[in-house]
Scaffold this active site. Structure first.
Site, PDB file in Angstrom:
ATOM      1  N   CYS A  93     -30.639   4.450  12.373  1.00 23.93           N
ATOM      2  CA  CYS A  93     -29.378   4.805  13.031  1.00 23.93           C
ATOM      3  C   CYS A  93     -28.763   3.504  13.527  1.00 23.93           C
ATOM      4  O   CYS A  93     -29.130   2.434  13.055  1.00 23.93           O
ATOM      5  CB  CYS A  93     -29.602   5.817  14.160  1.00 23.93           C
ATOM      6  SG  CYS A  93     -30.543   5.170  15.553  1.00 23.93           S
ATOM      7  N   ALA A  94     -27.864   3.582  14.481  1.00 24.18           N
ATOM      8  CA  ALA A  94     -27.188   2.375  14.959  1.00 24.18           C
ATOM      9  C   ALA A  94     -28.114   1.471  15.765  1.00 24.18           C
ATOM     10  O   ALA A  94     -28.151   0.264  15.581  1.00 24.18           O
ATOM     11  CB  ALA A  94     -25.957   2.737  15.785  1.00 24.18           C
TER      12      ALA A  94
END
Length: 191
Positions: free
Chosen positions: A66-67
């Site tokens: 994810c980020a």
């Protein structure tokens, strides 16, 4: 999975060719740049994708990204509860890019959607300014909007969750189109 539960960017880059990479960010964030070869299965669609992820895990190791790592850790917990071993990328795509590794930027009609963190900052800032402005011009009680956002940001930092991001993820530009998700699940199941 033979790999540790968290891979650093160097190890992930070395093993990228042998990993099935699942990016659990919103489609708009994914379109803004993702690890080469990553498949987009948003966190809120992980349970729907379980059979396809299980088939991919039977053939090789899974890396969830994810980020920053928070959503991928949540996805890894869900997958582990369902008997699927995975690893997460330490620091997420932010760490990947910061270490000088390339992100894939697909061509997308209609421009690029902002990353979720940027969307949250913009929305929170807008509501705070609106609360202050309405508090000055209309009634002081509108300043409670600003106080509510401040409290939400503190809670978000303490719990490493973000209610505003959860709400923003439901907006149409952050949602996967059914055909896109179906195609991704078919590719995942055939890996």
């Amino acid at each position: 999975m033979t790999a540790p539960t968290a891979l650093g960017t160097g190890e992930a880059r070395t093993r990228l060719h042998e990993l099935t990479v699942i990016d659990v960010r919103a489609p708009g964030e994914y379109a803004g740049g993702h690890l080469p070869g990553a498949l987009n299965v948003p966190l809120d669609q992980i349970r729907r994708a379980l059979p396809d992820i299980r088939r991919a895990a039977d053939r090789g190791d899974i890396l969830v990204v994810c980020a920053s790592g928070a959503r991928s850790e949540s996805a890894c917990r869900i997958l582990a509860e369902n008997g699927i071993g995975t690893a997460t990328l330490s620091g997420g795509t932010g760490a990947w890019a910061a270490d000088g590794h390339d992100l894939h930027h697909p061509q997308r009609a209609g421009g690029t959607t902002w990353g979720m963190e940027r969307q949250v900052r913009f929305t929170a800032g807008t509501v705070v300014l609106l609360g202050l402005l309405l508090g000055l011009l209309v009634h002081p009680a509108f300043q409670l909007l600003s106080a509510g956002i401040a409290a939400g940001l503190v809670f978000s930092a303490l719990t490493n969750t973000c209610g505003m991001a959860a709400v923003l993820a439901r907006l149409p530009h952050n949602r996967p189109r059914a055909a896109d998700l179906d195609a991704t699940l078919a590719r995942l199941g055939n890996r």
